[in-house]
Scaffold this active site. Structure first.
Site, mmCIF file in Angstrom:
data_model
loop_
_atom_site.group_PDB
_atom_site.id
_atom_site.type_symbol
_atom_site.label_atom_id
_atom_site.label_comp_id
_atom_site.label_asym_id
_atom_site.label_seq_id
_atom_site.Cartn_x
_atom_site.Cartn_y
_atom_site.Cartn_z
ATOM 1 N N HIS A 1 -1.028 -0.167 16.338
ATOM 2 C CA HIS A 1 0.043 0.277 15.443
ATOM 3 C C HIS A 1 1.397 0.249 16.152
ATOM 4 O O HIS A 1 2.285 1.029 15.826
ATOM 5 C CB HIS A 1 -0.219 1.710 14.949
ATOM 6 C CG HIS A 1 -1.163 1.806 13.793
ATOM 7 N ND1 HIS A 1 -2.476 1.429 13.866
ATOM 8 C CD2 HIS A 1 -0.989 2.233 12.509
ATOM 9 C CE1 HIS A 1 -3.074 1.635 12.694
ATOM 10 N NE2 HIS A 1 -2.183 2.114 11.865
ATOM 11 N N ASP B 1 1.489 -4.624 12.830
ATOM 12 C CA ASP B 1 0.202 -5.018 13.409
ATOM 13 C C ASP B 1 -0.725 -5.633 12.375
ATOM 14 O O ASP B 1 -1.650 -6.365 12.723
ATOM 15 C CB ASP B 1 -0.478 -3.789 14.011
ATOM 16 C CG ASP B 1 0.463 -3.028 14.931
ATOM 17 O OD1 ASP B 1 0.283 -3.072 16.130
ATOM 18 O OD2 ASP B 1 1.418 -2.393 14.416
ATOM 19 N N GLU C 1 -4.212 -6.844 2.600
ATOM 20 C CA GLU C 1 -2.984 -7.513 3.040
ATOM 21 C C GLU C 1 -3.006 -9.010 2.770
ATOM 22 O O GLU C 1 -2.003 -9.579 2.311
ATOM 23 C CB GLU C 1 -2.732 -7.254 4.523
ATOM 24 C CG GLU C 1 -2.210 -5.854 4.846
ATOM 25 C CD GLU C 1 -3.299 -4.795 4.921
ATOM 26 O OE1 GLU C 1 -4.479 -5.150 4.742
ATOM 27 O OE2 GLU C 1 -2.973 -3.612 5.158
ATOM 28 N N GLU D 1 0.829 -1.199 0.000
ATOM 29 C CA GLU D 1 0.000 0.000 0.000
ATOM 30 C C GLU D 1 0.864 1.250 0.000
ATOM 31 O O GLU D 1 1.752 1.396 0.842
ATOM 32 C CB GLU D 1 -0.896 -0.011 1.245
ATOM 33 C CG GLU D 1 -1.893 -1.161 1.211
ATOM 34 C CD GLU D 1 -2.302 -1.630 2.597
ATOM 35 O OE1 GLU D 1 -2.178 -0.858 3.558
ATOM 36 O OE2 GLU D 1 -2.726 -2.800 2.709
HETATM 37 C C1 LIG Z 1 -5.486 -3.266 7.650
HETATM 38 C C2 LIG Z 1 -4.862 -1.937 7.501
HETATM 39 N N1 LIG Z 1 -4.081 -1.710 6.447
HETATM 40 C C3 LIG Z 1 -3.493 -0.504 6.282
HETATM 41 C C4 LIG Z 1 -3.697 0.498 7.190
HETATM 42 C C5 LIG Z 1 -3.009 1.850 7.018
HETATM 43 N N2 LIG Z 1 -4.028 2.842 6.647
HETATM 44 C C6 LIG Z 1 -4.607 3.630 7.557
HETATM 45 S S1 LIG Z 1 -5.795 4.595 6.896
HETATM 46 C C7 LIG Z 1 -5.528 3.957 5.363
HETATM 47 C C8 LIG Z 1 -6.340 4.429 4.206
HETATM 48 C C9 LIG Z 1 -7.785 4.205 4.454
HETATM 49 O O1 LIG Z 1 -8.524 4.680 3.384
HETATM 50 P P1 LIG Z 1 -10.086 4.762 3.521
HETATM 51 O O2 LIG Z 1 -10.595 3.451 4.031
HETATM 52 O O3 LIG Z 1 -10.629 5.218 2.242
HETATM 53 O O4 LIG Z 1 -10.356 5.796 4.688
HETATM 54 P P2 LIG Z 1 -10.005 7.358 4.695
HETATM 55 O O5 LIG Z 1 -8.640 7.487 5.277
HETATM 56 O O6 LIG Z 1 -10.107 7.848 3.321
HETATM 57 O O7 LIG Z 1 -11.032 7.940 5.605
HETATM 58 C C10 LIG Z 1 -4.517 3.002 5.387
HETATM 59 C C11 LIG Z 1 -4.039 2.262 4.217
HETATM 60 C C12 LIG Z 1 -4.494 0.198 8.292
HETATM 61 N N3 LIG Z 1 -4.684 1.086 9.254
HETATM 62 N N4 LIG Z 1 -5.078 -1.017 8.416
#
Ligand SMILES: Cc1ncc(C[n+]2csc(CCOP(=O)(O)OP(=O)(O)O)c2C)c(N)n1
Ligand SMILES: Cc1ncc(C[n+]2csc(CCOP(=O)(O)OP(=O)(O)O)c2C)c(N)n1
Ligand SMILES: [Mg+2]
Ligand SMILES: [Mg+2]
Lengths: 334, 332, 332, 334
Positions: free
Chosen positions: C136, C92, C67, C36
Site C-alpha cells: 500500500h 499498488d 480493478e 470502490e
Molecule cells: C485489490 C484491492 N482492491 C482494493 C483494496 C482496498 N480494500 C481493502 S479491504 C477492502 C474490502 C474487502 O472486503 P472483504 O473482502 O469483504 O473483506 P472484509 O474487509 O469484509 O473482511 C478493500 C476494498 C485492496 N486492499 N486490494
C-alpha cells in the site's frame, strides 16, 4: 465496395423472411471466401505475419450481427474477420489492413488482429484473449447512460473463459443491467488444447453464477443463432439486462494459417465430420432449397457474385500502397 | 571468459533453452513447467517440444488461458517446495501477471522478514519485427527491473540462454527470463557439460577501444553487426552485454566507457523510462569525468508497435542506425 | 507564472481534487466517476465526499472490488461517448489494471489508425510513510510513463492538482493521475475561477542559481524544504517540477541545469529503472557540456517498503538527505 | 508463550469431544481479547498505521483451523489476526509485528497485513484483496505433487468475489483436483459498501459454476463450521478435490480501527443485533453450559487466563526494540 447486404439495418426494415435468410446465406459465403483468400495470401507470402481464420464458424457472426442495428457495438477477437464482415465492414479495406496498407481500416497499423471500424460500431478485434470483455461492457455502460439504445455484443472464444476479468465484468453487467451480450463461441480448442482440459464445470454455469440469462445453442444453425440473438438483443435493448450465449461450433483450419499439422491435437476424422455433416453454409443451403426460397443455381449465382467481390477486394489491397514511414508516429495521441 | 571454451557443437537459441530446462528437470524433481500449450504443443514457438514426452504431464503441464491465476499458483508452489517455471507465451501478457509478480512474488520474502522464499522462474518473450502488431511485440523488462525482489535476465546467445536459465532455475528468488522470439533460430556454440552463468556479471561480447555499445538481448546482435561495419570505417567498438538488467553489473559497463569515452545504450524496450534510461544514467554518473560525448540511447520508438512492415521496421534500432550514431559520436 | 496570481483562498490538496472533479462533472454530462467506495464513503481518504450527493449515483458509482473489470469498462465507455474518471484506491492496485491500461487504453487510438479515442482518467495514489507496508505504499508512475499512448500526471500542490486534473478530464487520451496520499491535507492557494494547466509544461517552483532540484509529487515539498535549508548555507537551489512525466518538459529542465550546472533528481518511485533514471539521462545528455558534477538521483530505496516506522523512514528521500547531497555537490 | 491450545495437532489426537469444544472456546476468546488490545494500542497511539479487526468472526477461523494439521497451509487477508492465532501463532510475536518490532513474525517488516509464520503453515496475510488465492492454490498444487498430504485453506472476504483471479484458480483447482478449500467469509460489507451492491447472483454459484463442492453455513456456529470444514478437509486430503465454503458472519467494529462513524453505511441496530443475538462466543458458551461441559465459572477462568496471556504479550511487544535501521535492505533477496 460496401454492398447493401453488408448493412443489416437497411435491409432489415423492408425484409421478408425469405430475404433475411438469403442475406444470411450471402454473408456466410462472403466470410468463407474472404478467409480462403486470406489463406491464399499467406501461402503466396503476400501477407505479413499470421491470421486466424473463421471458416466453419460463420453462422455465429452472421446469425448475431443480422440481429443488430448498424450502430450497435461489437468487440471481437484474434479470430475476427467474420465478426467484422458480418457487422458490415467492406472486404477491400479489410484486406488492405491485413496487408498493412494505408487504405486499411487502421491505416495498416492494426493488422488482422486489430481491425476496428467506428462506422459499423466495431470497437475492434483484440489480440489479448478476453481483452475486450471490459470494452464491450463499457460500451454497454455508455449506451445505458447516454440512453441511445445501443446494444454491445462481446464475441470471444471458449478459451477466454480462463480470463478472470470476464467474471468481473459479467458481475458488473448484471448488477447494472447493462445491454451487453457475451457470446462464447465454443469451437472446442484453445489453440492446441481441447477445451475439456481447460474448463471445469459447465460453460453456462459461468454466467448463471451471476444470475445472468444464459442460453446454449447449435452455432452451426444460422437461423437458430439469429432467433435467439434477436430475442436477447431486444431484451437487452429494452433495459432488461445482459445475457450470455454459448454457440457450439468448430474451426475448420488450424489455430492460425501456419498451423498445418494438427494430428497431435485433433483427428482428421473430427475435422471431416464437421466439414461434411455440420457445415453452416451447406446446412443453410439445404434449408433454403427445401423451403423453396432458392434453388441451387440461385445460390451458386450468389457465390459467384461474392467471389467477384472478394477477389476484387484482394486485388485492390495488393495494389494499394504502404503507408508512408512518416506516419509511424502519428495517432499515438489523439 | 566461457565463450572461448572449445565449441563442441552448435545449438539454436530455442534448443539451448530446451536443453537447460531438460537438464534442470532431470536434476531436480521439484522443477516443473506450466503454461499454455507447453506440453504436447511444446509452445507455439516449439521451444519445449519433447519435454512432456520425457518428463510426463505431471511436470510439464498445460494450463487454461489464465495468466494471473497460474502465475499465482506458481508463487504459492514455489513457497511450498516446488521450483516452478511459469511460461508466459508473449511478453505482452505479462500485464496480466503484474499483481502476482510485483505484489506477491517480489515481496513475499521481504514482507515475511526473510521466512518465505519464492524460487520461481517466469519465462517469457520480447521483441518486435515479427509482424505481430502492438499486443504481441512489446519488451516490458524495464517494469520488472524497477521492482526490488525480482531478478531480470535477457540472454543474447544460445550459450548465455542455457547458462543463465539454469542459474535462474536454481536461484531462490523470482526471476523473469526474457527470450527474444526472433532469436529462437539463432545458432551458437553450447558446450555439452553442465554450466551456469552467474547473474550480475556482464559479458564483453567484443572488445574495442573507441566506443562502447551496451546492448541487451536482440540488440546485442545488432550491436555486433554494427561493430563489424564500424571496424571497416576504422572505429573500434566494444560490445558489452549486461545479461541481467537486475542485478546490473555497473562496474563492467562503467569501466568499458571509462576506457572508450563514448557510449551508446541499445535495448529493444521503449527508450523512455526504460532500460536505456537506467544504463545511460549509470554511465553518465560513473564515467562522468571520462565521457567525450553524451551517452546516446537507442530503444524502440515511442509508439505502439505498428503492424505494417515498413512502419514496424523503423521502430527498432538497426545496425545502420547504430553505425550512423557511432560515427557521429566518434567524429567529435 | 500562475502561482503569483492573488491567492483568493486556500484549499487542501484533497479539496482541490474534489473541486476540479465537481466542476468538470457540472460542465460536462459525459463525465462520470467510478471505483470502490467512491460514492457515500467518498473514498477512504474522503477525497470525493459530497459528490454523489450533488451528482447522483448514476454519475458517481460504487463498484465491486474488480480493478481490472471496471478499468476495462472505463476504456469501453470512453471509446463510446463518456469521459470516465476511474478511481484506483491505492496505486499498488494498478498491477491489476495493467492489461487494460497498457494493451487496451494506451493502444486503441493507434491500433485503430486514429479512429477510436479513449478520453479516460485514472486517478490513483502513490507514496510511502503512511505505515501501510509493502502493498500500500508504492509509486508506480514510471511504468506508465514507459508506455506510449498514456499521459502521466503528478501534481505537487493543490493549485496544480486542480488545474492538471481539469486538463486530464478534458484530454482525449488516457491519463494516469497520481496523488500522493500523504499530501491530501497540504494547503495552498487555489483561485475560484476556472483554470487548467497544460501538460508537458514544467513549473519552476522556486528560482535559484547554484543547483537544480528536479522533483515530482511529494518530493517537490521535500525539495522546497531542502532549498530553504540550503539558502541558510548560502546555496541557492532552483526547484523544477515537471508536473507531467509524460509528456516531459525536457527543455525547462535542461535549461535550468544549464544555468546551475548541477542537478539532483528526486522522485518517490524506486530510483532503479524509474523516473529519476529518465530525467537524469535527459539532463546528462541535454546539459552535457554544462554539468559540473554527475547528476545525482534520489528515489525510494530499492526494497519493498517496510512496515516498521524506523525502517520505512529511511527508504524515502528527506530534506536533510537532499541538503547533504547538494552541499557535497556544490563544494566541488 | 505458545500454549498447547495454540497447537491444534497436539490437542486433537487425545482429545475428547468436550476438550475439543472447550479448546474452540478458548481460541475464540483469545482472538477476541487480542483484537481488543489491538484497538487499545491504536487508541493509545502506540500502533503505527491501521489494523482490521476480526471480532465477531472468530468461529470461522477457529472452527476451520481446529480441523487442520499444524503443517496444513492457510493464506489470510488484511483481516488476518484471527486466522493467524487460530492456526497457532503466538500473540507476543504477533503484537511485536503489529508494532513494527524486531521480535515480530516478520522482523517488523510486514505489519498487521503481512504476518506470516512458516512454523504453523501460515503463508501470510495479504493486503491485496484476493491476492492470496493463487498462493493457496499453488500450495495445494505443491502438496499434491510432493504427496505430503497437506491441505491449503484460502480465507477471503466476500469482497474478493470481485477479483477475477479467484475464478481462474478455482477452475484450475477443480481441473487438477487440488486439496484447497476456498473459505468465503461473508461479513456483509466490502469496506463501506453492502455486498448486495457488489454481488450479482449467488455466492455459492460462483463455485458451482466450476463443478466444485460448495457449502454455505452459519459462520457464527463454531461447531457447525468445524464439522463441515473437517469433512471438506478430509475429502481434499483424500484426493477428492477442492471445495468452497461460504460462512455467513459479521464484523463488529469498523472496516479498520479508524472507522468509527459507520451510520452512513450500516445501522447501530444491525450491529447490536449481531452482537447480542449472534455472538459466536456467547452462543458457544451457552451450548457448553447446556451440555454440562463447563459452568460459567470455568469459562470465566479460561477468559482470565487468556487475558493474562494477551496482556503479557502486549507488554512484551511494547517493550521490544525496533529493528536496527541496517536491517532495512536485508531480506530483499534470498
Ligand atoms: C485489490 C484491492 N482492491 C482494493 C483494496 C482496498 N480494500 C481493502 S479491504 C477492502 C474490502 C474487502 O472486503 P472483504 O473482502 O469483504 O473483506 P472484509 O474487509 O469484509 O473482511 C478493500 C476494498 C485492496 N486492499 N486490494
Ligand atoms: C491473454 C492471452 N493469453 C494467451 C494468448 C495466446 N493465444 C492466442 S489465441 C489463443 C487461444 C484462444 O482460444 P479461444 O479463446 O477458444 O479462441 P479460438 O482461437 O478458438 O477462436 C491463445 C492462447 C493471447 N493472445 N492472449
Ligand atoms: Mg476456441
Ligand atoms: Mg466483507
Amino acid at each position: 465496395m460496401t454492398t447493401a447486404a453488408s448493412n443489416p439495418e437497411i435491409g432489415r426494415e423492408s425484409s421478408t423472411e425469405k430475404e433475411k435468410w438469403l442475406r444470411a446465406y450471402r454473408q456466410m459465403v462472403r466470410i468463407r471466401l474472404f478467409e480462403e483468400q486470406v489463406n491464399e495470401l499467406y501461402t503466396r507470402a503476400l501477407m505479413p505475419g499470421l491470421a486466424h481464420l473463421y471458416s466453419g464458424q460463420e453462422a455465429v457472426a452472421v446469425g448475431i450481427c443480422e440481429a443488430l442495428r448498424r450502430d450497435d457495438y461489437i468487440t471481437s477477437t484474434h479470430r475476427g474477420h467474420g465478426h467484422c464482415l458480418a457487422k458490415g465492414a467492406s472486404p477491400d479495406r479489410m484486406f488492405a489492413e491485413l496487408l498493412g496498407k494505408e487504405a486499411g481500416y487502421c491505416r495498416g497499423k492494426g493488422g488482422s488482429m486489430h481491425i476496428a471500424d467506428p462506422a459499423t460500431g466495431n470497437l475492434g478485434a483484440n489480440a489479448i484473449v478476453g481483452g475486450s470483455v471490459g470494452i464491450a461492457t463499457g460500451a454497454a455502460f455508455a449506451s445505458k447512460r447516454l440512453k441511445n439504445g445501443r446494444v454491445a455484443i462481446c464475441f470471444f472464444g471458449e478459451g477466454a473463459l480462463g480470463q478472470g476479468s470476464l467474471y468481473e465484468v459479467m458481475n458488473l453487467a448484471e448488477l447494472w443491467k447493462l445491454p451487453v451480450i457475451y457470446v462464447c463461441e465454443n469451437n472446442l480448442y484453445n489453440e492446441y488444447t481441447h477445451f475439456s482440459e481447460t474448463t471445469a464445470g459447465t460453460i453456462l454455469g459461468r454466467a448463471l453464477a451471476f444470475g445472468m440469462e444464459a442460453v446454449a445453442i447449435d452455432g452451426q444453425d444460422v437461423r437458430r443463432v439469429h432467433d435467439v440473438a434477436a430475442r436477447l438483443v431486444e431484451r437487452a435493448r429494452a433495459g432488461n439486462g445482459p445475457a450470455f450465449l454459448q454457440a457450439d461450433t468448430y474451426r475448420y483450419s488450424g489455430h492460425h494459417v501456419g498451423d498445418i499439422n494438427r494430428e497431435y491435437y485433433r483427428s482428421r476424422q473430427e475435422e471431416q465430420f464437421w466439414k461434411k455433416e455440420r457445415d453452416p453454409i451447406q446446412l443453410h443451403a439445404n434449408w433454403l432449397i427445401a423451403q423453396g426460397h432458392a434453388d441451387s443455381a440461385a445460390l451458386e449465382k450468389m457465390t459467384v457474385e461474392a467471389r467477384t467481390e472478394i477477389e476484387g477486394a484482394v486485388k485492390f489491397a495488393v495494389a494499394a500502397p504502404y503507408p508512408s514511414v512518416d506516419h509511424v508516429d502519428e495517432d499515438v495521441y489523439a | 571468459m566461457p565463450e572461448t571454451a572449445t565449441p563442441e557443437r552448435e545449438l539454436t537459441f530455442a534448443q539451448a533453452v530446451r536443453e537447460a530446462l531438460a537438464e534442470e528437470l532431470r536434476r531436480d524433481e521439484c522443477v516443473c513447467i506450466f503454461g499454455e500449450d507447453v506440453a504436447e504443443a511444446g509452445t507455439p514457438f516449439k521451444v519445449l517440444s519433447g519435454l512432456v514426452e520425457e518428463f510426463g504431464s505431471d511436470r510439464v503441464i498445460d494450463t487454461p488461458i489464465s495468466e494471473a491465476g497460474f502465475t499465482g499458483i506458481g508463487v504459492g508452489a514455489a513457497m511450498t517446495g516446488l521450483r516452478p517455471v511459469v511460461d508466459i507465451m508473449f511478453g505482452d501478457f505479462l500485464t496480466l501477471t503484474m499483481d502476482q509478480m510485483v505484489n506477491q512474488a517480489a515481496k513475499a520474502h521481504y514482507m515475511s522478514g526473510g521466512h518465505w522464499k519464492v524460487p520461481m522462474v517466469m519465462r517469457t518473450t520480447l521483441g518486435a519485427t515479427r509482424r505481430s502488431a502492438a499486443q504481441h511485440s512489446q519488451s516490458l523488462h524495464a517494469w520488472f527491473s524497477h521492482v526490488p525482489g525480482l531478478k531480470v535476465v535477457l540472454p543474447s546467445t544460445p550459450y548465455d540462454a542455457k547458462g543463465l536459465l539454469k542459474t535462474a532455475v536454481r536461484d531462490d528468488n523470482p526471476v523473469v527470463f526474457f527470450e527474444d522470439k526472433m532469436m529462437y533460430k539463432l545458432k551458437g556454440p553450447v558446450p555439452q557439460e553442465d554450466y551456469t552463468i552467474p547473474f550480475g556479471v556482464a559479458d564483453v561480447k567484443r572488445a574495442g577501444s573507441d566506443i562502447t555499445l551496451v546492448a541487451t538481448s536482440s540488440m546485442v546482435q545488432v550491436a555486433l553487426g554494427a561493430a563489424v561495419l564500424l571496424e571497416k570505417e576504422g572505429i573500434s567498438a566494444e560490445v558489452v552485454d549486461p545479461r541481467t538488467t537486475w542485478p546490473l553489473d555497473e562496474k563492467t559497463i562503467v569501466d568499458s566507457v571509462k576506457k572508450t569515452s563514448r557510449a551508446i545504450v541499445l535495448d529493444e524496450g521503449y527508450g523512455r523510462y526504460g532500460a536505456t534510461a537506467e544504463i545511460a544514467a549509470v554511465i553518465a554518473e560513473g564515467a562522468f569525468y571520462d565521457l567525450d560525448a553524451p551517452v546516446k540511447r537507442m530503444g524502440a520508438m515511442h509508439v505502439p508497435i505498428p503492424f505494417s512492415p515498413p512502419l514496424e521496421d523503423v521502430t527498432v534500432p538497426t545496425d545502420e542506425g547504430v553505425v550512423a550514431a557511432a560515427r557521429e559520436m566518434c567524429r567529435k
